[in-house]
Write a protein that holds these residues in place. Sequence first.
Motif, PDB file in Angstrom:
ATOM      1  N   GLU A   1     -25.681  34.571 -17.230  1.00 31.22           N
ATOM      2  CA  GLU A   1     -27.057  35.179 -17.549  1.00 31.22           C
ATOM      3  C   GLU A   1     -27.520  34.764 -18.917  1.00 31.22           C
ATOM      4  O   GLU A   1     -28.898  34.585 -19.148  1.00 31.22           O
TER       5      GLU A   1
ATOM      6  N   LYS B   1     -31.451  33.495 -19.267  1.00 31.28           N
ATOM      7  CA  LYS B   1     -32.249  33.823 -20.369  1.00 31.28           C
ATOM      8  C   LYS B   1     -33.008  32.569 -21.127  1.00 31.28           C
ATOM      9  O   LYS B   1     -34.186  33.031 -21.586  1.00 31.28           O
TER      10      LYS B   1
ATOM     11  N   LYS C   1     -34.258  38.831 -11.621  1.00 30.65           N
ATOM     12  CA  LYS C   1     -34.306  39.055 -12.939  1.00 30.65           C
ATOM     13  C   LYS C   1     -34.876  37.925 -13.800  1.00 30.65           C
ATOM     14  O   LYS C   1     -35.911  38.377 -14.534  1.00 30.65           O
ATOM     15  N   TYR C   2     -34.551  36.675 -13.520  1.00 32.43           N
ATOM     16  CA  TYR C   2     -35.007  35.622 -14.564  1.00 32.43           C
ATOM     17  C   TYR C   2     -35.971  34.888 -13.813  1.00 32.43           C
ATOM     18  O   TYR C   2     -36.392  33.604 -14.386  1.00 32.43           O
TER      19      TYR C   2
END
Length: 396
Positions: free
Chosen positions: A164, A168, A201-202
């Motif tokens: 993660e 990010k 999410k990203y």
Amino acid sequence: MIFLSSFNQIYNRKNTNSLKWDQFKDRLKAKYNVEDASDILPMWVADMDFAVPEVIINAVKQRLDHPVFGYSYISDECKTAIQNWFIRHHNWHIDKNTILFHHGVVPALASILETFTQPGDKVCISTPVYPAFTNIPTAQKRTLVAVDLVQSENSFKYDFSVLEEQFKAGVKAYILCSPHNPGGVVWSKEDLEQIVKLCIKYDVLLVSDEIHADIVFEGAKHIPTLTIEGAEQAKIVTCIAPTKTFNMAGLHAAMMVVPNDELRAKLIENRNAHGQEDLNILAASALKAAYEDGDEWLAEMIQYVSNNMDYVVEELNKLEGVIVTKPQSTYLIWIDYRGTGLTESEMMHRILEVGRLALEPGTKYGEAGNGFLRMNVACPFDTVKDGVERFKKSLY
């Protein structure tokens, strides 16, 4: 079923333009200064020494009976065969309209990255992993981000917090190897769900290489990434092929499954820009036959390879400093020799010059593979026994 005895048959593949049996000699000479490789046993690259199923041979012969090899297209019956195979074996319902054909999973990977990333973009992989995951992004001038998998009892697992952090930092694409090569891990539903969630999410493109999906041993079950809950919200392209399953890599046949209309349209644009055509007529005939009638052959092959693996695991674990765990998938064994204290250079010298055996060095799969070797056991049992004895000779 009547196939088990046929897997014992040894075919002489020398002087057939075989990468595994012929060209490897030049590679060994160039990289390891092995002048004479004539008696070295190759158990390295991932193709089988088994004959393809008779149904494939018959299908190709039948097509050869027609003397005209003109322009062709993929029949609806061929697409139906693909659909039915993945329903039967993986409970995965593939819409025919989402299938794009390619000449191999590696070329497909190159097309996907070229289409959806730009030079300098970050492409993430989890190492150790199949070398093309490194080579293709690097050749396309992408920025490679390698996140090591966590070693666990000679297997691997994810550290999702580390993954993660990289996502990010602006990763554009993540290449998933499912099942995992070289570790043979069949990723759990929970693992795949977490990967899909992170990609959503990203806003990371998820490229799922599932070429080994059909070769899974008892106790494990491959889960197609596109069947994971929430997958429809992610940007996913899955690569599949019959080539590993049925030992037909020389026919060059693969597919990309792309349910997302926008992604599929862009991949079609890329295909048109490169003048890429569908599969050739022999590859299409072989693919259709394999997926229509290859079930029994596959079941027998998996059992045969499983028996080979049991033998190799038992024998090599008797060696001091060597640890081997049976994989959940693939016909490849990941050998941990770190306990011997030998460097990779020393180990390669021993297996090549003393044992006269060719295996894959672990660092070919990234630095995370240092201290490991990869052995291909999709071959007759007599060959496996020979390879094990050569390995033993290398160490003692």
